[in-house]
Design an enzyme around this catalytic site. Structure first.
Site, PDB file in Angstrom:
ATOM      1  N   ARG A 646       0.821  -1.079  -0.023  1.00  0.00           N
ATOM      2  CA  ARG A 646      -0.103   0.110  -0.155  1.00  0.00           C
ATOM      3  C   ARG A 646       0.851   1.389   0.061  1.00  0.00           C
ATOM      4  O   ARG A 646       0.608   2.352   0.591  1.00  0.00           O
ATOM      5  CB  ARG A 646      -0.862   0.049   1.278  1.00  0.00           C
ATOM      6  CG  ARG A 646      -1.972  -1.195   1.359  1.00  0.00           C
ATOM      7  CD  ARG A 646      -2.945  -0.939  -0.136  1.00  0.00           C
ATOM      8  NE  ARG A 646      -4.180  -1.893   0.202  1.00  0.00           N
ATOM      9  CZ  ARG A 646      -4.527  -2.766  -0.297  1.00  0.00           C
ATOM     10  NH1 ARG A 646      -3.493  -3.125  -1.599  1.00  0.00           N
ATOM     11  NH2 ARG A 646      -5.430  -3.460  -0.592  1.00  0.00           N
ATOM     12  N   CYS A 695     -11.094  -0.973   2.324  1.00  0.00           N
ATOM     13  CA  CYS A 695     -10.541  -1.758   3.176  1.00  0.00           C
ATOM     14  C   CYS A 695     -10.183  -0.698   4.239  1.00  0.00           C
ATOM     15  O   CYS A 695      -9.233   0.297   3.887  1.00  0.00           O
ATOM     16  CB  CYS A 695      -9.469  -2.616   3.355  1.00  0.00           C
ATOM     17  SG  CYS A 695     -10.081  -4.340   2.510  1.00  0.00           S
ATOM     18  N   GLU A 765      -5.460   1.661   6.989  1.00  0.00           N
ATOM     19  CA  GLU A 765      -4.968   1.408   5.498  1.00  0.00           C
ATOM     20  C   GLU A 765      -5.637   2.859   4.709  1.00  0.00           C
ATOM     21  O   GLU A 765      -5.021   3.401   4.012  1.00  0.00           O
ATOM     22  CB  GLU A 765      -5.375   0.438   4.758  1.00  0.00           C
ATOM     23  CG  GLU A 765      -5.034   0.243   3.336  1.00  0.00           C
ATOM     24  CD  GLU A 765      -5.620  -0.992   2.822  1.00  0.00           C
ATOM     25  OE1 GLU A 765      -6.271  -0.917   1.522  1.00  0.00           O
ATOM     26  OE2 GLU A 765      -5.370  -2.152   3.388  1.00  0.00           O
TER      27      GLU A 765
END
Length: 777
Positions: A646, A695, A765
């Site tokens: 990420r 998410c 995230e």
């Protein structure tokens, strides 16, 4: 001891230590003692920088709190310093004499003719005006003021020459009984200091005794009923003179002369007119009293005797003047507050009158809570701080909550903000409430001046930032092409997949690389923050919005899809991932199917190394073209980039313009389409359909964030309209009217529960746009 130093209390004292030396009464006394020739040291729990500098320049030795120097022979303390204070306990153990500030002042002025300026409201300003007028006339005298002048023209204390000494004498602790003045000025009287004067009659007795000890002359206000009652008692040897609109010495305002006013003088005044550099009707009374005493002492008055009056710190002092004018004032009694707000209303030409009030002492608050509420009703909005206790412990009915209750009872609750124990939150609410044209006053006798100055510093920074934005807009609009969109206060919620959030200070959609360079360079030159907004997935925009330049590559120029002769594929950063998959399918290009369901753009996918269905963006990247925030364009091969889960480090402070992608081997379009359909079916079955940001949490090493949340019993957990999805626990969905505050609160709740139940710290995230999660978690 030098020959000029008087003995005190019959003791041969040369070394004096001051407790509470930073106070507005103690500090000038310390300067006076040092000039007399005493060796002075002092301590305080909280120093005002200006006071500290004055004392150090005068040779006063400043020590740490609780440090009593060995050579000290006498301790002088503020009445607010309790016997339990460390230095007082040490002084007691060493058998050192300890006296209060007023007792020491009375002792060191005994050999001179004292002009004692006393009363409930305005004595500091009246004393300062008298000092100014006498100094202007060249009249020889010394003085001890209970405050600081607003500039450095005159010190707050000076031994001076001649027989006379001018001193502000405070009645609050009973030390007024130590003074026997030559001249006494009572500016006005109001019942106050209930901790010392339990009844109004106790206050009357103290002042009656002072007037009886006055040897030369008494000056009383013609507008004060209590002063008139004392005068009617009689029994004084000194003659009584009155001042005011109808007194022996008369003063009337005839015109405003910013920053002050013109007064016509009458009665026994030899002077007909004077300019006073201080606004407000109460300063008419203060000036009339000061000029009456100056004339009585024999000083030659002129029309400009008070024209350069500097004013006194924290007495209707202007801290800031721009789109919002900020005052501070020492008012801490209902009568003073009423007079102050009345004056500020007359001075104000636009906007609202907003007041931040810090009550001083629990006993005073309990005594006057109803009167405080009535006086504060003169403001358009009131922000209440907690009571400044001074030396007191809480008493029943003596808290800010009691004033708030009085205001509610009077129907003013909608115009009052009180956040008990949360000064930071209160000041945030104040900053949000202020509007251009407002007048803001910080009012109180405690440490509110520190709050005021900190707030003004933030206000100045905000105004400087706003000026930078305006300059940016002017310059940018002059240089950008007509196809580039540039908007102020554009709401961003509709540009995100979560559908929450406030506006951007400036929003831009550049039509090409040149305009993007202009935007970045103009923002960089003014230190303005820049943020990139793609398709608005994987982020949460705060409800208050973003104070930054938000750049979106939403113009068609950034949405290119160009197969290259070498087999690679060039895609612009603004191209939607869904469109990338569709176009690649038509072209028979394989390898991008996993991106189809990610609700983002190529630029966002590169920055976040987006992934789904076991694939990652940088699995298909060959090279990336980027622009630094300085406007420089670079091309970086995949091997030169630092990519992990990420994250792409090189795009943290740069903007992806596009990328060359490397497809897998070409196959039949129908085969690619069938693979996409498999992914779509899996996504529909495993992910919610309501608005979300994808998410919320990163998967911990070797684990699943969604599984941990589910096992902690959090599916369906809600805050407002934000809900932990019942389909996939690592999604928070918007059930209709969720706010960013709802989502953040739910993130906090989920983290806390998972930590408690499973012992795992989940890390977000999703991005908190324009902020850092560490600031809210």
């Amino acid at each position: 001891m030098s020959a000029g130093v008087p003995s005190v209390f019959g003791l041969a004292v040369t070394r004096v230590h001051l407790l509470g030396a930073g106070g507005m009464g103690m500090a000038p006394l310390g300067l006076y003692l040092a000039e007399l020739g005493f060796m002075v040291s002092g301590e305080d729990d909280g120093w005002n920088p200006a006071v500290r500098a004055l004392l150090e320049q005068a040779g006063v030795t400043l020590t740490a709190p609780g440090t009593l120097p060995d050579e000290v022979q006498l301790v002088v303390h503020s009445s607010a310093v309790a016997p339990s204070h460390d230095s007082r306990r040490r002084a007691t153990a060493r058998g050192l004499p300890q006296v209060r500030r007023g007792e020491m002042l009375a002792e060191v002025v005994k050999g001179r003719k004292l002009v004692a300026v006393t009363g409930s409201h305005g004595k500091t300003t009246t004393t300062a005006m008298l000092i100014t007028a006498l100094h202007r006339a060249g009249f020889p005298c010394g003085w001890v003021l209970g405050g600081l002048f607003n500039d450095a023209t005159l010190p707050p204390a000076r031994v001076g020459a001649g027989d006379w000494v001018i001193a502000e004498v405070d009645e609050s602790d009973g030390t007024i009984g130590r003074f026997s003045p030559e001249v006494t000025v009572v500016v006005n009287l109001d019942w106050d200091h209930a901790d010392h004067y339990a009844k109004l009659s106790d206050l009357e007795t103290a002042f009656s005794a002072l007037l009886a000890r006055t040897k030369g002359a008494i000056f009383l206000s013609d507008a004060c009923p209590l002063s008139a009652r004392l005068a009617a008692r009689g029994g004084f040897t000194a003659p009584i003179h009155t001042f005011g609109r109808t007194g022996e010495y008369q003063g009337h305002r005839t015109a405003d002369r910013s920053p002050g006013q013109e007064l016509a003088l009458g009665g026994r005044f030899a002077l007909a007119q004077v300019t006073v550099r201080a606004p407000g009707e109460f300063n008419v009374a203060n000036a009339t009293a000061a000029l009456a005493v100056a004339q009585h002492l024999g000083a030659t008055l002129t029309s400009d005797s008070l024209a350069e009056f500097a004013g006194v710190r924290r007495r209707q002092s202007v801290l800031h003047a721009s789109s919002i004018t900020v005052y501070e004032d020492y008012a801490h009694h209902p009568t003073e507050i009423r007079a102050l707000l009345g004056s500020l209303r007359r001075e104000r030409t636009t906007g609202r009158l907003v007041v931040v009030f810090q009550p001083h002492r629990f006993t005073r608050t309990a005594q006057f809570k109803a009167e405080f509420a009535a006086a504060l009703a003169g403001a358009d909005h009131v922000f209440l701080m907690d009571v400044y206790a001074a030396s007191e412990t809480p008493v029943a009915g003596g808290t800010s909550a009691d004033i708030y209750a009085e205001l509610k009872q009077g129907g003013a609750a909608d115009h009052v903000t009180y956040l008990p124990g949360d000064e930071t939150g209160l000041l945030k609410a104040l900053a949000a409430a202020l509007q251009p044209g407002d007048t803001l006053a910080f009012v109180g006798a405690g440490d509110i001046e520190l709050t005021a100055r900190a707030f003004v510093a933030r206000l100045k920074a905000r105004e400087e930032r706003e000026a930078a934005w305006q300059n940016f807009l002017i310059t940018a609009r002059a240089r950008l092409g007509p196809a580039t969109k540039l908007l102020e206060h554009e709401v961003l919620a509709a540009k995100t997949t979560m559908r929450v959030g406030g506006p951007a200070r400036v929003y831009a959609e550049p039509a090409g690389a040149e305009d993007l360079q202009h935007l970045l360079r103009e923002a960089g030159a003014r230190n303005l923050p820049v943020l990139l907004l793609g398709r608005g997935s994987n982020l949460i925009i705060p409800d208050h919005g973003v104070d930054g330049l938000v750049i979106s590559l939403g113009h068609p120029a950034w949405q290119s899809f160009e197969p290259q002769p070498d087999g690679r594929l060039w895609v612009g950063a603004g191209l939607r991932l869904k469109n990338l998959c569709g176009l690649a399918t038509k072209a028979g290009l394989q390898g991008f199917e996993f991106l189809e369901g990610i609700p983002g753009s190529v630029g966002g996918a590169l920055r976040m190394n987006a992934g789904a269905m076991g694939g990652w963006m940088f699995d298909v990247v060959d090279e990336v073209r980027l622009m630094t925030l300085a406007g420089e364009i670079h091309t970086r091969k995949k091997a030169e980039l630092h990519v992990d889960y990420r994250h792409c480090a090189e795009l943290h402070d740069a903007i992806a313009l596009g990328a060359w992608l490397r497809p897998a081997a070409g196959v039949d379009a129908d085969a690619i389409r069938r693979q996409i359909e498999v992914y779509q079916k899996k996504r529909v079955e495993s992910q919610p359909r309501e608005p979300s940001a994808g998410c919320i949490f990163k998967n911990p090493p070797g684990g699943s964030a969604g599984r941990l949340i589910d096992e902690s019993g959090l599916k369906g957990e809600r805050v407002g309209d934000a809900e932990v999805s019942t389909v996939h626990a690592n999604f928070i969905v918007n059930r209709g009217h969720a706010t960013s505050a709802d989502i953040i609160a739910l993130v906090q709740k989920v983290r806390a529960r998972v930590k408690s139940v499973r012992g795992v710290d989940l890390e977000p995230e999703v991005l908190l746009y324009g902020q850092e999660w560490r600031d809210v978690l």
